[in-house]
Scaffold this motif. Structure first.
Motif, short mmCIF file in Angstrom:
data_model
loop_
_atom_site.label_atom_id
_atom_site.label_comp_id
_atom_site.label_asym_id
_atom_site.label_seq_id
_atom_site.Cartn_x
_atom_site.Cartn_y
_atom_site.Cartn_z
N ARG A 114 0.83 -1.21 0.00
CA ARG A 114 0.00 0.00 0.00
C ARG A 114 0.87 1.27 0.00
O ARG A 114 0.58 2.22 -0.72
CB ARG A 114 -0.92 -0.02 1.22
CG ARG A 114 -1.89 1.12 1.27
CD ARG A 114 -2.87 0.92 2.45
NE ARG A 114 -4.11 1.59 2.24
CZ ARG A 114 -5.07 1.27 1.39
NH1 ARG A 114 -4.92 0.23 0.62
NH2 ARG A 114 -6.17 1.96 1.29
N TYR A 117 2.39 1.62 -3.52
CA TYR A 117 1.35 2.02 -4.48
C TYR A 117 0.99 3.49 -4.29
O TYR A 117 0.82 4.23 -5.26
CB TYR A 117 0.09 1.17 -4.31
CG TYR A 117 0.17 -0.26 -4.78
CD1 TYR A 117 0.90 -0.63 -5.91
CD2 TYR A 117 -0.53 -1.27 -4.12
CE1 TYR A 117 0.94 -1.94 -6.35
CE2 TYR A 117 -0.50 -2.58 -4.55
CZ TYR A 117 0.24 -2.92 -5.66
OH TYR A 117 0.27 -4.22 -6.10
N THR A 118 0.85 3.90 -3.04
CA THR A 118 0.50 5.29 -2.74
C THR A 118 1.59 6.23 -3.22
O THR A 118 1.29 7.30 -3.78
CB THR A 118 0.26 5.46 -1.22
OG1 THR A 118 -0.78 4.55 -0.82
CG2 THR A 118 -0.14 6.88 -0.87
N LYS A 119 2.85 5.85 -3.04
CA LYS A 119 3.96 6.67 -3.54
C LYS A 119 3.90 6.77 -5.07
O LYS A 119 4.11 7.84 -5.64
CB LYS A 119 5.29 6.05 -3.09
CG LYS A 119 6.53 6.74 -3.60
CD LYS A 119 6.81 8.02 -2.89
CE LYS A 119 8.14 8.59 -3.34
NZ LYS A 119 8.42 9.88 -2.77
N SER A 122 1.18 9.19 -6.01
CA SER A 122 1.63 10.55 -5.69
C SER A 122 2.55 11.11 -6.78
O SER A 122 2.42 12.27 -7.19
CB SER A 122 2.33 10.55 -4.33
OG SER A 122 2.88 11.81 -4.06
N LEU A 147 -5.24 -0.54 -5.99
CA LEU A 147 -5.24 -0.07 -4.60
C LEU A 147 -6.66 0.17 -4.05
O LEU A 147 -6.95 -0.21 -2.92
CB LEU A 147 -4.40 1.20 -4.48
CG LEU A 147 -4.09 1.72 -3.09
CD1 LEU A 147 -3.38 0.66 -2.25
CD2 LEU A 147 -3.21 2.96 -3.19
N TYR A 148 -7.55 0.78 -4.87
CA TYR A 148 -8.85 1.22 -4.36
C TYR A 148 -10.06 0.54 -4.99
O TYR A 148 -11.18 0.73 -4.55
CB TYR A 148 -8.99 2.74 -4.53
CG TYR A 148 -7.94 3.52 -3.80
CD1 TYR A 148 -7.88 3.54 -2.40
CD2 TYR A 148 -6.99 4.24 -4.50
CE1 TYR A 148 -6.91 4.26 -1.72
CE2 TYR A 148 -6.00 4.98 -3.83
CZ TYR A 148 -5.97 4.97 -2.45
OH TYR A 148 -5.01 5.69 -1.79
#
Length: 196
Positions: A114, A117-119, A122, A147-148
């Protein structure tokens, strides 16, 4: 200026006095052109930067090919070591962070997956804010889907539709909607070898 000093030093290192005289005259002519050279300096730096960007792009592409080979072998420990080094060399490349997240995902480490993936998202957001790019937006949508979920994926594709309005872009976005969910387990599967 530095260019003038360098040119003078070179001229005095010549062997004969006749050559020195000829070179000194050449230096004088060159020095008169220094201001013209200074005005060209910026365009030369842009050319050098462009050449360096080409080198970096080639290095990045080769690294991506090597990484894909490692992933096709499902050698996750080696992949994490390699992608870690790539993230240091290419800190603004969202695909390497996506790959890192995917490897952690395949290993069952959802917290690290997570974060990576978030990086990746971004970085994609920063790239897209700077210069909207169809490929970056599609790649971002895929990471968002993993991810979502599908609702977030479709929303990302709808946002693309408002940015890219040509018929070709609309057809590509429609195709991506029809593809549906990306099965992360099926990513980076080795292509079957063709018979020779």
């Amino acid at each position: 200026m530095l260019a003038r000093r360098i040119i003078r030093k070179i001229s005095f290192l010549l062997l004969s006095s006749r050559e020195r005289l000829t070179q000194t005259m050449a230096v004088i002519l060159l020095c008169s052109q220094v201001s013209a050279m200074q005005s060209c300096k910026q365009s030369t730096q842009k050319e050098i930067l462009t050449e360096r960007q080409i080198e970096l792009r080639n290095e990045r592409n080769l690294a991506g090919i090597r990484l894909k080979e490692i992933l096709e072998e499902r050698n996750f420990e080696r992949a994490l070591l390699y992608v870690d080094s790539l993230n240091r060399v290419f800190p603004n490349d969202p695909q390497f962070y996506f790959t890192e997240g995917w490897v952690y995902d395949m290993q069952g480490d959802s917290l690290r997956a997570r974060a990576a993936y978030t990086k990746s998202i971004s970085i994609y957001d920063s790239l897209i804010a700077d210069k909207p790019n169809f490929d970056d937006m599609i790649n971002r949508a895929v990471v968002v889907q993993i991810l979502y979920g599908m609702e977030a994926y479709n929303q990302a594709l709808d946002e693309m539709q408002s940015t890219f309005t040509t018929a070709k872009d609309s057809a590509n976005i429609k195709m991506w909607k029809e593809i549906g969910a990306i099965k992360k387990e099926e990513l980076f599967i080795k292509s079957p070898q063709k018979n020779k």
